[in-house]
Design an enzyme around this catalytic site. Structure first.
Site, PDB file in Angstrom:
ATOM      1  N   THR A 392       0.973  -1.187   0.194  1.00  0.00           N
ATOM      2  CA  THR A 392      -0.023  -0.032   0.041  1.00  0.00           C
ATOM      3  C   THR A 392       1.020   0.997   0.067  1.00  0.00           C
ATOM      4  OG1 THR A 392      -1.628  -1.065   1.099  1.00  0.00           O
ATOM      5  CG2 THR A 392      -1.552   0.919   1.604  1.00  0.00           C
ATOM      6  N   THR A 410      -4.122   1.733  -2.455  1.00  0.00           N
ATOM      7  CA  THR A 410      -3.328   0.420  -2.606  1.00  0.00           C
ATOM      8  C   THR A 410      -4.029  -0.548  -3.613  1.00  0.00           C
ATOM      9  OG1 THR A 410      -3.203  -1.460  -1.097  1.00  0.00           O
ATOM     10  CG2 THR A 410      -5.420  -0.657  -0.759  1.00  0.00           C
ATOM     11  N   ASN A 412      -3.810  -3.909  -2.557  1.00  0.00           N
ATOM     12  CA  ASN A 412      -3.816  -4.742  -1.433  1.00  0.00           C
ATOM     13  C   ASN A 412      -2.370  -5.196  -1.270  1.00  0.00           C
ATOM     14  OD1 ASN A 412      -4.460  -5.731   0.947  1.00  0.00           O
ATOM     15  ND2 ASN A 412      -5.628  -7.482  -0.147  1.00  0.00           N
ATOM     16  N   SER A 463     -11.294  -1.444   5.649  1.00  0.00           N
ATOM     17  CA  SER A 463      -9.854  -1.195   5.500  1.00  0.00           C
ATOM     18  C   SER A 463      -9.258  -0.668   6.584  1.00  0.00           C
ATOM     19  CB  SER A 463      -9.820  -0.032   4.365  1.00  0.00           C
ATOM     20  OG  SER A 463      -8.372   0.287   4.388  1.00  0.00           O
ATOM     21  N   SER A 464      -7.752  -0.948   6.917  1.00  0.00           N
ATOM     22  CA  SER A 464      -7.220  -0.246   7.949  1.00  0.00           C
ATOM     23  C   SER A 464      -6.570   0.901   7.454  1.00  0.00           C
ATOM     24  CB  SER A 464      -6.026  -1.215   8.601  1.00  0.00           C
ATOM     25  OG  SER A 464      -6.887  -2.518   8.938  1.00  0.00           O
ATOM     26  N   GLY A 485      -1.088  -3.162   6.046  1.00  0.00           N
ATOM     27  CA  GLY A 485      -2.435  -4.043   6.219  1.00  0.00           C
ATOM     28  C   GLY A 485      -3.022  -3.661   7.719  1.00  0.00           C
TER      29      GLY A 485
HETATM   30  O1  DON Z   1      -7.296  -1.676   3.184  1.00  0.00           O
HETATM   31  C1  DON Z   1      -6.642  -2.346   3.909  1.00  0.00           C
HETATM   32  O2  DON Z   1      -6.389  -2.340   4.975  1.00  0.00           O
HETATM   33  C2  DON Z   1      -5.401  -3.282   3.152  1.00  0.00           C
HETATM   34  N1  DON Z   1      -6.016  -3.746   1.850  1.00  0.00           N
HETATM   35  C3  DON Z   1      -4.089  -2.608   3.242  1.00  0.00           C
HETATM   36  C4  DON Z   1      -3.065  -3.217   2.413  1.00  0.00           C
HETATM   37  C5  DON Z   1      -1.517  -3.069   3.043  1.00  0.00           C
HETATM   38  O3  DON Z   1      -1.416  -2.174   3.721  1.00  0.00           O
HETATM   39  C6  DON Z   1      -0.669  -3.924   2.479  1.00  0.00           C
HETATM   40  N2  DON Z   1       0.661  -3.448   2.596  1.00  0.00           N
HETATM   41  N3  DON Z   1       1.638  -3.791   3.388  1.00  0.00           N
END
Ligand code: DON
Length: 581
Positions: A392, A410, A412, A463-464, A485
């Site tokens: 992301t 992102t 993802n 989402s985070s 994530g």
């Molecule tokens: O929206 C979310 O929380 C996740 N799809 C974000 C993914 C993410 O941060 C991956 N990176 N390290």
């Protein structure tokens, strides 16, 4: 200020060699320093405008837009499109994200939700096999893993409503980078090589990301993306219709049909970015403005801060065992609530007011024992509530009008599903597994999520991602965010606490070692910078601690202090950039 900028590489290098380099203070006739030279890391300082992001060329695109008279939104949109070209692991046209904007003149903040939606044909159990188990390959790395993309709608919504420049102007640098190509950096070569197996598995991705001889482009070699330039031109001339209708849409849907995906022309034509009221709260005189549902970020950042407000954090000291204990306990309580209550606010009723109420935090604080970790199995979501790699990328922009943008978007996973749409230069996102593909079972990030997170057509997955702006004395003071994530919430919380409570400069605040606890599994993940002595003290309180040599997140931050812009890109990953003037 030039002196400080020149010192930074020296300091950073020195810091690798000696733990606490110190530098003699300048001539006493200099004005009081806005950063403490004795701190371990220093931010980059500019006066008028700044872009902080994960990749140099895209950050410089944003900075040059500012220097041509564009505002922070123009620069953010230009940076967002440029990252789709120069940072393909997470920069994108086919993913989704959140943009938080502070509009200086109106003194208000707006939040643009451009999170992907589930295609209309998506169903609750679509990723379960005949035994009721999650079919991981299909959930993460198939055409069905893709949500309806939101990025183009979100960036153009921001530009139309809050920008000042034409679409053609802000898209021109991205088109030039795609068409004329750019020299491959160490970071890009590394990223493509690291994900080579997945990208090579898709013939179109193999064609896009590798040389005709099948090797990754070398550092310094020029990489051109003519198909992506074509797609960007469709957007430049046609606006959202250029992406969501017409030839680009047809190519996406043709690939969906070829690969068993669900996205239709109607799904694309119906996609809308949505403006929502940001989450707001206060903490020790600071105002926190952050991301509302479908992000879980703002709610739980505030919840954790509210709980921690009752402890003498300064007395405990940064990254002391006492501090990390109450921090981890607060994280557990918040993530337990996340598992049950967060969802797409257009589909479920999210009790935002209750979760962010300081009175609720006071009750939750009573559940924290000072000398003992409470096992996660003893923590239930919402006990006291009334109603009910991966990648992301984050960037921030500040302009000379005082406008600030904090944006996280992102695909993802790193490079999304690794499936490319022929003739467009774009990869598909794999955002669908952010839903509870099997409610009450762990997802890609080990997060356990309940029914409120289940899949339904048109719904946005929780989402985070947590773009956040902190205000001090009514003025924007700190803009920050991170990938990571499920860890993003805790990454942002620790960055904020380092700055607000422990008075660290913005670079040190982002770089300091971090921990992460997400309730389930019941374990504190600790970066190696957390000392073994501290880990032992935490274990003595009953915590299970797993020390990792991997990094937790990658913050990008701007601090606005006394007319100066202080930018910091997290050194956990290579070649982030602070551009400005
Ligand atoms: O929206 C979310 O929380 C996740 N799809 C974000 C993914 C993410 O941060 C991956 N990176 N390290």
């Amino acid at each position: 200020m030039k002196i400080i900028r020149h010192l930074i590489p020296i300091l950073l290098t020195a810091s690798l060699l000696t733990p606490w380099p110190t530098i003699a203070r300048d001539d006493k006739s200099e004005p009081a320093p806005i950063i403490n030279y004795e701190e371990r890391f220093l931010p980059v300082v500019y006066r008028h405008g700044m872009v902080v992001g994960t990749e140099q060329l895209a950050a410089e695109v944003g900075s040059s837009i500012l220097q041509q008279g564009g505002n922070a939104v123009d620069a953010a949109v230009a940076t967002g499109f440029a990252l789709a070209v120069t940072y393909p692991r997470a920069g994108n046209l086919t993913g989704g994200g959140f943009m938080l904007i502070h509009l200086a003149k109106q003194n208000r903040q707006v939040f643009i939700d451009y999170r992907e939606t589930a295609p209309k044909a998506a169903t609750r159990d679509m990723f379960l096999d005949e035994n009721g188990e999650v079919d991981k390959k299909r959930a993460y790395f198939s055409h069905q893993a893709a949500g309806v993309p939101g990025t183009v709608a979100g960036l153009l919504y921001a530009l139309d409503k809050y920008g000042t420049m034409s679409r053609e102007k802000v898209l021109a640098p991205a088109i030039a980078l795609a068409e004329q190509g750019f020299r491959v950096s160490f970071a890009l070569n590394y990223e493509i090589t690291a994900r080579g197996q997945r990208l090579r598995g898709n013939p179109e991705a193999l064609r896009l990301f590798f040389r005709p001889d099948g090797e990754a482009y070398d550092i310094g070699e020029t990489w051109r993306q003519p198909d992506l330039a074509w797609t960007l031109r469709q957007i430049s001339t046609g606006g959202t219709d250029g992406f969501y209708r017409g030839k680009v849409a047809q190519r996406i849907v043709a690939e969906m049909k070829a690969g068993g995906g669900l996205i239709t022309l109607e799904d694309l034509a119906d996609y809308r970015a949505v403006e929502r009221a940001p989450i707001r709260g206060t903490f020790r005189g600071f105002e926190i403005v952050s991301s509302p549902p479908p992000s879980s970020g703002g709610v739980h950042i505030l919840q954790i801060l509210n709980i921690l407000d009752g402890f003498d954090l300064t007395g405990m000291g940064p990254n002391s065992a006492a501090y990390l204990h109450v921090l981890a306990e607060s994280m557990k309580l918040a993530y337990a609530d996340r598992s049950k209550f967060l969802g797409d606010p257009d589909f479920v009723n999210v009790p935002v007011t209750e979760l962010t109420d300081p009175a609720y935090a006071t009750r939750q604080r009573q559940l924290i024992e000072p000398s003992r970790a409470t096992p996660s199995s003893d923590i239930l979501p919402g006990k006291v509530l009334a109603p009910e790699s991966d990648d992301t990328t984050h960037f921030n922009v500040a302009d000379h009008h005082g406008n600030v943008v904090s944006n996280t978007y992102t695909l993802n996973a790193s490079f999304g599903s690794g499936i490319a749409v022929p003739g467009t230069g774009m990869l598909l996102n794999n955002e669908m597994p952010d839903f509870a593909v099997r409610p009450n079972h762990p997802n890609l990030f080990g997060l356990v999520q309940g029914e409120a997170h289940s899949i339904a057509g048109g719904k946005r997955p929780v989402s985070s991602m947590s773009p956040t702006i902190v205000f001090r004395g009514g003025k924007p003071w700190l803009a920050t965010g991170s990938p990571g994530g499920s860890r993003i919430i805790n990454i942002v919380v620790q960055t904020l606490l380092n700055a607000m409570v422990f008075d660290m400069n913005v670079a040190t605040a982002g770089i300091s070692p971090r921990i992460h606890h997400q309730w389930q599994p019941d374990v504190i993940l600790a970066e190696q910078g957390i000392s073994p002595d501290t880990v032992q003290l935490l274990e003595a309180k009953g915590h299970r601690v797993e020390q990792t040599n991997r990094t937790i997140g990658r913050t990008q931050s701007i601090m606005l202090d006394d007319g100066w812009l202080l930018g910091a890109t997290d050194t956990r990953r290579p070649q982030g950039w602070v551009a400005g003037y």
